[in-house]
Motif scaffolding. Structure first.
Motif, PDB file in Angstrom:
ATOM      1  N   MET A   1      -3.425  18.394   4.518  1.00  0.00           N
ATOM      2  CA  MET A   1      -2.450  17.458   5.230  1.00  0.00           C
ATOM      3  C   MET A   1      -1.991  16.220   4.398  1.00  0.00           C
ATOM      4  O   MET A   1      -2.753  15.570   3.770  1.00  0.00           O
ATOM      5  CB  MET A   1      -3.050  17.034   6.437  1.00  0.00           C
ATOM      6  CG  MET A   1      -2.428  15.807   7.388  1.00  0.00           C
ATOM      7  SD  MET A   1      -3.202  15.494   8.939  1.00  0.00           S
ATOM      8  CE  MET A   1      -4.402  14.798   8.324  1.00  0.00           C
ATOM      9  N   LYS A   2      -0.780  16.004   4.320  1.00  0.00           N
ATOM     10  CA  LYS A   2       0.002  14.729   3.661  1.00  0.00           C
ATOM     11  C   LYS A   2      -0.101  13.380   4.600  1.00  0.00           C
ATOM     12  O   LYS A   2       0.254  13.673   5.546  1.00  0.00           O
ATOM     13  CB  LYS A   2       1.121  15.016   3.117  1.00  0.00           C
ATOM     14  CG  LYS A   2       1.783  14.059   2.111  1.00  0.00           C
ATOM     15  CD  LYS A   2       3.158  14.393   1.756  1.00  0.00           C
ATOM     16  CE  LYS A   2       3.030  15.645   0.719  1.00  0.00           C
ATOM     17  NZ  LYS A   2       4.391  15.817  -0.117  1.00  0.00           N
ATOM     18  N   VAL A   3      -0.549  12.450   4.162  1.00  0.00           N
ATOM     19  CA  VAL A   3      -0.535  11.321   4.697  1.00  0.00           C
ATOM     20  C   VAL A   3       0.190  10.090   3.994  1.00  0.00           C
ATOM     21  O   VAL A   3      -0.141   9.775   2.723  1.00  0.00           O
ATOM     22  CB  VAL A   3      -1.902  10.552   5.318  1.00  0.00           C
ATOM     23  CG1 VAL A   3      -1.777   9.383   6.257  1.00  0.00           C
ATOM     24  CG2 VAL A   3      -2.774  11.552   6.248  1.00  0.00           C
ATOM     25  N   LEU A   4       1.158   9.392   4.614  1.00  0.00           N
ATOM     26  CA  LEU A   4       2.027   8.494   3.959  1.00  0.00           C
ATOM     27  C   LEU A   4       1.353   7.160   4.191  1.00  0.00           C
ATOM     28  O   LEU A   4       1.418   6.731   5.442  1.00  0.00           O
ATOM     29  CB  LEU A   4       3.560   8.594   4.308  1.00  0.00           C
ATOM     30  CG  LEU A   4       4.497   7.544   3.460  1.00  0.00           C
ATOM     31  CD1 LEU A   4       4.333   7.628   2.107  1.00  0.00           C
ATOM     32  CD2 LEU A   4       5.683   7.225   4.214  1.00  0.00           C
ATOM     33  N   PHE A   5       0.657   6.339   3.345  1.00  0.00           N
ATOM     34  CA  PHE A   5       0.161   5.034   3.536  1.00  0.00           C
ATOM     35  C   PHE A   5       0.883   4.067   3.163  1.00  0.00           C
ATOM     36  O   PHE A   5       1.684   3.770   2.032  1.00  0.00           O
ATOM     37  CB  PHE A   5      -0.988   4.885   2.792  1.00  0.00           C
ATOM     38  CG  PHE A   5      -2.250   5.987   3.449  1.00  0.00           C
ATOM     39  CD1 PHE A   5      -3.061   5.461   4.488  1.00  0.00           C
ATOM     40  CD2 PHE A   5      -2.370   7.017   2.907  1.00  0.00           C
ATOM     41  CE1 PHE A   5      -4.183   6.331   4.808  1.00  0.00           C
ATOM     42  CE2 PHE A   5      -3.510   7.919   3.110  1.00  0.00           C
ATOM     43  CZ  PHE A   5      -4.275   7.485   4.113  1.00  0.00           C
ATOM     44  N   GLY A  30      -9.483  16.943   2.333  1.00  0.00           N
ATOM     45  CA  GLY A  30      -8.097  17.681   2.078  1.00  0.00           C
ATOM     46  C   GLY A  30      -6.893  16.972   2.275  1.00  0.00           C
ATOM     47  O   GLY A  30      -5.841  17.418   2.407  1.00  0.00           O
ATOM     48  N   VAL A  31      -7.001  15.713   2.774  1.00  0.00           N
ATOM     49  CA  VAL A  31      -5.957  14.842   2.912  1.00  0.00           C
ATOM     50  C   VAL A  31      -5.355  14.560   1.655  1.00  0.00           C
ATOM     51  O   VAL A  31      -5.924  14.145   0.570  1.00  0.00           O
ATOM     52  CB  VAL A  31      -6.490  13.508   3.506  1.00  0.00           C
ATOM     53  CG1 VAL A  31      -4.977  12.407   3.567  1.00  0.00           C
ATOM     54  CG2 VAL A  31      -6.685  13.514   5.081  1.00  0.00           C
ATOM     55  N   ILE A 110       2.260   8.919   9.120  1.00  0.00           N
ATOM     56  CA  ILE A 110       2.661   7.515   8.772  1.00  0.00           C
ATOM     57  C   ILE A 110       1.435   6.418   9.036  1.00  0.00           C
ATOM     58  O   ILE A 110       1.328   6.448  10.000  1.00  0.00           O
ATOM     59  CB  ILE A 110       4.000   7.083   8.709  1.00  0.00           C
ATOM     60  CG1 ILE A 110       5.023   8.320   8.271  1.00  0.00           C
ATOM     61  CG2 ILE A 110       3.998   5.769   8.149  1.00  0.00           C
ATOM     62  CD1 ILE A 110       6.326   7.723   8.617  1.00  0.00           C
ATOM     63  N   HIS A 111       0.863   6.148   7.900  1.00  0.00           N
ATOM     64  CA  HIS A 111      -0.213   5.009   8.147  1.00  0.00           C
ATOM     65  C   HIS A 111       0.015   3.825   7.724  1.00  0.00           C
ATOM     66  O   HIS A 111       0.188   3.651   6.327  1.00  0.00           O
ATOM     67  CB  HIS A 111      -1.568   5.353   7.824  1.00  0.00           C
ATOM     68  CG  HIS A 111      -2.610   4.660   7.851  1.00  0.00           C
ATOM     69  ND1 HIS A 111      -3.070   3.476   6.981  1.00  0.00           N
ATOM     70  CD2 HIS A 111      -3.904   4.652   8.908  1.00  0.00           C
ATOM     71  CE1 HIS A 111      -3.902   2.900   7.437  1.00  0.00           C
ATOM     72  NE2 HIS A 111      -4.566   3.328   8.559  1.00  0.00           N
ATOM     73  N   THR A 112       0.280   2.704   8.557  1.00  0.00           N
ATOM     74  CA  THR A 112       0.591   1.258   8.145  1.00  0.00           C
ATOM     75  C   THR A 112      -0.963   0.653   8.235  1.00  0.00           C
ATOM     76  O   THR A 112      -1.468   0.576   9.186  1.00  0.00           O
ATOM     77  CB  THR A 112       1.476   0.602   9.047  1.00  0.00           C
ATOM     78  OG1 THR A 112       2.879   1.386   9.003  1.00  0.00           O
ATOM     79  CG2 THR A 112       1.916  -0.710   8.646  1.00  0.00           C
TER      80      THR A 112
END
Length: 154
Positions: A1-5, A30-31, A110-112
């Motif tokens: 899983m791709k997370v944009l920080f 797995g991130v 998306i994680h701010t």
């Protein structure tokens, strides 16, 4: 899983240190982190990106807060108006750039990493992507800042 920080700073402060620890803890699950940050002059943060082979983008995310100003001093108000206009121009450009990154990377989330940046929320809504706002502090109560455009809209 791709997370944009999304980061508002790469300085070695509590938020950045906590963030790096969090990312180191989730990579083994797995991130796939992709990080958006301002210009990076921090060698420790750069070493962290290199060590984990993390893709990153530089975007000048704007802090959506301003200090409480004296209502009696005209000079402060003139400066505030100039910086307010500059803020909206920079915010517009950052939103366009971040929107392009989201379309390229297609993150699951998306994680701010801070409550002072609202660009991630706008872009997440535009792209129908879940968003996490990681509140680490209260800008009004902890720092005496006001929120742009106002607390209800934020």
């Amino acid at each position: 899983m791709k997370v944009l920080f999304l980061l508002h700073s790469t300085m070695q402060s509590g938020a950045t240190i906590s963030f790096m620890n969090m990312v180191e803890g989730i990579i083994p699950t797995g991130v796939e982190p992709v990080i958006v940050h301002p210009k990076n002059d921090n060698e420790i943060f750069q070493a962290f990106l290199d060590k984990h082979n993390i893709k990153s983008y530089v975007v000048d995310l704007q802090m959506s807060v301003y200090p409480t100003l004296s209502k009696n001093v005209k000079l402060y108000w003139i400066r505030w108006i100039k910086s307010f206009v500059a803020y909206w121009i920079k915010e517009f450009l950052a939103t366009k750039k971040l929107d392009k990154i989201v379309r390229i990377e297609k993150p699951a989330i998306i994680h701010t990493n801070t409550g002072v940046v609202r660009t991630g929320i706008k872009v997440a809504l535009n792209n129908n992507t879940p968003h996490i706002l990681h509140l680490r502090e209260y800008q009004d109560k902890d720092f005496g800042w006001s929120i742009l455009p106002n607390k209800d809209a934020f």
